[in-house]
Design an enzyme around this catalytic site. Structure first.
Site, mmCIF file in Angstrom:
data_model
loop_
_atom_site.group_PDB
_atom_site.id
_atom_site.type_symbol
_atom_site.label_atom_id
_atom_site.label_comp_id
_atom_site.label_asym_id
_atom_site.label_seq_id
_atom_site.Cartn_x
_atom_site.Cartn_y
_atom_site.Cartn_z
ATOM 1 N N HIS A 12 18.652 29.421 8.801
ATOM 2 C CA HIS A 12 17.907 29.171 7.974
ATOM 3 C C HIS A 12 17.621 30.431 6.724
ATOM 4 C CE1 HIS A 12 16.371 25.857 9.643
ATOM 5 N NE2 HIS A 12 15.685 25.223 8.692
ATOM 6 N N HIS A 50 18.035 17.904 14.226
ATOM 7 C CA HIS A 50 17.111 18.339 15.748
ATOM 8 C C HIS A 50 18.048 17.774 16.912
ATOM 9 C CE1 HIS A 50 15.072 16.722 18.929
ATOM 10 N NE2 HIS A 50 13.966 17.119 19.401
ATOM 11 N N HIS A 70 0.881 -0.894 0.059
ATOM 12 C CA HIS A 70 -0.472 -0.005 0.018
ATOM 13 C C HIS A 70 1.120 1.288 -0.420
ATOM 14 C CE1 HIS A 70 -3.370 -2.885 0.815
ATOM 15 N NE2 HIS A 70 -2.600 -2.628 2.023
ATOM 16 N N ARG A 126 10.777 17.909 16.200
ATOM 17 C CA ARG A 126 11.446 16.854 16.120
ATOM 18 C C ARG A 126 11.677 15.526 15.437
ATOM 19 N NH1 ARG A 126 8.938 18.085 21.423
ATOM 20 N NH2 ARG A 126 7.626 15.884 20.618
ATOM 21 N N ASN A 172 13.697 16.356 11.114
ATOM 22 C CA ASN A 172 14.930 16.487 10.322
ATOM 23 C C ASN A 172 15.920 15.905 11.964
ATOM 24 O OD1 ASN A 172 17.875 16.369 9.793
ATOM 25 N ND2 ASN A 172 17.340 18.046 8.650
ATOM 26 N N TYR A 224 20.757 23.680 22.998
ATOM 27 C CA TYR A 224 19.491 23.275 24.696
ATOM 28 C C TYR A 224 20.096 23.040 25.670
ATOM 29 C CZ TYR A 224 14.968 22.118 26.531
ATOM 30 O OH TYR A 224 14.296 22.288 27.357
ATOM 31 N N SER A 226 17.645 28.176 14.941
ATOM 32 C CA SER A 226 17.914 28.009 13.588
ATOM 33 C C SER A 226 16.765 29.273 12.816
ATOM 34 C CB SER A 226 16.150 26.496 13.722
ATOM 35 O OG SER A 226 16.481 26.296 12.847
#
Length: 563
Positions: A470, A435, A145, A428, A431, A443, A466
């Site tokens: 970007h 991350h 499927h 999360r 990517n 973090y 981030s």
């Protein structure tokens, strides 16, 4: 006529298999007198002299539907239990120390213990654990499927190719097979290759050499060690800022490289900066720990071969060793590279058929709300296709091809982000490679510096880093500053992260997540495409700093182009 009808009735009765006697079926058939009359070797079921074939068929269909429902419910419960068991087993093997034989054959974990293990995170100093596992799409493509959906995208690519060939034949009277857009986008490719080689060799030599001499200097007195730490640390930061940060961007801008060539250099620049930081960040605590325990026999010299392997490995977290596969499947590697090439041509036809004709005409119009709304909604389809193609080509095909060539066994480059019911989970799982780097080096280090007092500030800092990276990539690669992605990250991304959080469950939240994602892709494709053509149609004669920062599409109109 009676004979033909009776014969047809017999043929229908023969098609009915023998039914097992069920309570509800026997009760309904015992309401009236029922007798069996054999005729020509066949048994007929009669009630009040009438044959109830349709009644038997309807009861059989009801039982079949009930059985299918029970089967689907049972398979769903079984799949949930198996997934929970496998997740707990993988996490237990990845996070726990090797157990003795008696512990291996201990009683199975309870549901409460398994739930704790599923949400277990390693301690702060332990970091990410690598285990041998396949990519999710490789497993899903084994299901017919899911593979059919992949075939549908291939069929859509064939239709794009046919439509382009037919239109070119009608316009030109011949088949036009030139790929001028691809040739333009990947222009000056020898310069791109030479720039990448210089970047790679510098990352291979400079960080490792600085770290090696710094580690040797830590065996002296404390004042000498601190002085060397300041010296080598300053040299490393200077190299990161100038050698890897400024020089590649300068080469891109001064040579006026086309977009795809710019993306190759800038994305490799960001990747190598992140890898160099991970190498230093993971090994500095080891050296400091070894120097505290000078008699420790565990002190090791970092091998340059491990660092070289890490620079090519599809991960941004440095380890001395990774789980490896025993062999390389070169057929698998060739298939993945062919899929990358196919995705590249797919994106080419998406831009040629869906984007370029639309934005050439829109960019000649004045900037108003109606044109903007139509532009956004017309850009959703190409935006979603580009999103899927980027995910499939890079996160699945490209990373799996390099992982296979390097025998890299941990293939969890992404998770099931398409099932996300919150943007927190989407960030999360979309990517995992990036991350993990943001989680462990931005973090958690922010929490470590702040002594775990500003968790909201740590999350805001991650979003800011981030968003800035970007926007830097898009600004350098497109050649103009238009902070659409930055605003989407910092405004809507942060808002959705707290509104659509992990407590939101159910299909409706998945629908909301997909709707927001589609609209975001439409906004990105629309605004950046409009600005791209506005930069071409309305060049600045005497650019000032304010005019450079102001989006050109806000003031570029048909009259301005004519002038």
């Amino acid at each position: 006529m009676d004979t033909e009808g009776e014969g047809g009735l017999r043929s229908r009765c023969r098609a009915i298999p023998k039914m097992p006697v069920l309570p509800d079926l026997s009760d309904t058939m015992d309401d009236g007198p029922s007798t069996k009359h054999p005729q020509n070797g066949e048994n007929y079921l009669k009630t009040n002299g009438k044959i109830e074939v349709e009644h038997v068929i309807s009861k059989k269909l009801q039982l079949k539907r009930r059985a299918e429902f029970l089967k689907s419910d049972l398979m769903r419960q079984f799949d949930t239990h198996v997934n929970d068991f496998m997740d707990s087993l993988i996490e237990e093997s990845a996070t726990l120390e090797p157990a003795p034989v008696s512990a291996v054959f201990s009683p199975p974990l309870s549901d409460k213990e398994r739930n704790k293990l599923r949400h277990f995170r390693p301690p702060h100093g332990q970091g990410k654990q690598f285990v041998s596992r396949r990519s999710l799409l490789d497993e899903l493509f084994e299901v017919n499927h899911i593979r059919t959906i992949y075939h549908m995208f291939i069929a859509l690519l064939i239709l794009f190719i046919l439509s382009t060939l037919v239109v070119d034949f009608l316009d030109e009277g011949r088949l036009v097979l030139d790929f001028d857009l691809l040739v333009y986008a990947f222009g000056q490719f020898p310069l791109v290759v030479s720039t990448w080689i210089c970047m790679f060799l510098s990352v291979l030599v400079v960080p490792y050499t600085l770290f090696y001499f710094w580690s040797q200097s830590q065996t002296g007195s404390s004042s000498y060690s601190r002085l060397c730490s300041v010296l080598f640390g300053s040299m490393y930061l200077l190299y990161q800022a100038l050698g890897l940060g400024l020089l590649p961007a300068y080469v891109v801008v001064i040579n006026n490289l086309p977009p795809a060539s710019r993306f190759i250099i800038i994305l490799e620049q960001v990747r190598l900066i992140m890898k160099a930081h991970s190498f230093v960040r993971e090994n500095v605590p080891k050296v400091l720990a070894w120097n505290k325990d000078k008699g420790s026999p565990n002190r090791q010299v970092l091998q340059v071969s491990n660092y070289l392997y890490f620079l090519f490995a599809p991960t941004l977290i440095y380890r001395d060793n990774y789980p490896r596969n025993p062999m390389i499947r070169w057929g698998y590697v060739a298939t993945k590279f062919l899929q990358v090439l196919g995705s590249l041509f797919y994106a080419y036809y998406v831009f040629v058929r869906l984007c370029i004709p639309q934005f050439r005409s829109i960019s000649l119009q004045s900037f108003d709300l109606r044109a903007m709304v139509l532009c956004v909604f017309n850009s959703i389809l190409p935006g979603v296709l580009v999103l899927f193609l980027g995910f499939f080509a890079f996160l699945h095909c490209w990373l799996n091809a390099f992982a296979e060539m390097l025998c890299f066994a941990d293939r969890m480059f992404y998770k099931d982000w398409w099932n996300s019911t919150s943007f927190a989970n989407y960030y999360r799982t979309w990517n995992v490679v990036v991350h993990d780097w943001l989680y462990y080096y931005v973090y958690r280090d922010f929490l470590w510096i702040s002594q775990k007092r500003f968790r909201a500030g740590a999350m805001l800092f991650v979003f800011t880093v981030s968003a800035v990276v970007h926007e830097y990539i898009l600004a350098v690669c497109f050649g103009f500053f238009y902070p659409v992605l930055f605003c989407l990250f910092m405004c809507f991304g942060m808002m959705f992260n707290f509104i659509l959080h992990d407590q939101r469950k159910g299909p409706i939240w998945n629908i909301i997540m997909w709707t927001s994602l589609f609209l975001g892709q439409g906004v990105i494709i629309c605004l950046y495409s409009q600005e791209w053509y506005a930069q071409i149609y309305c060049p600045l004669k005497e650019p000032s700093f304010f005019e450079i920062l102001k989006p050109r599409s806000w003031s570029c109109e048909r009259g301005t182009i004519a002038d």
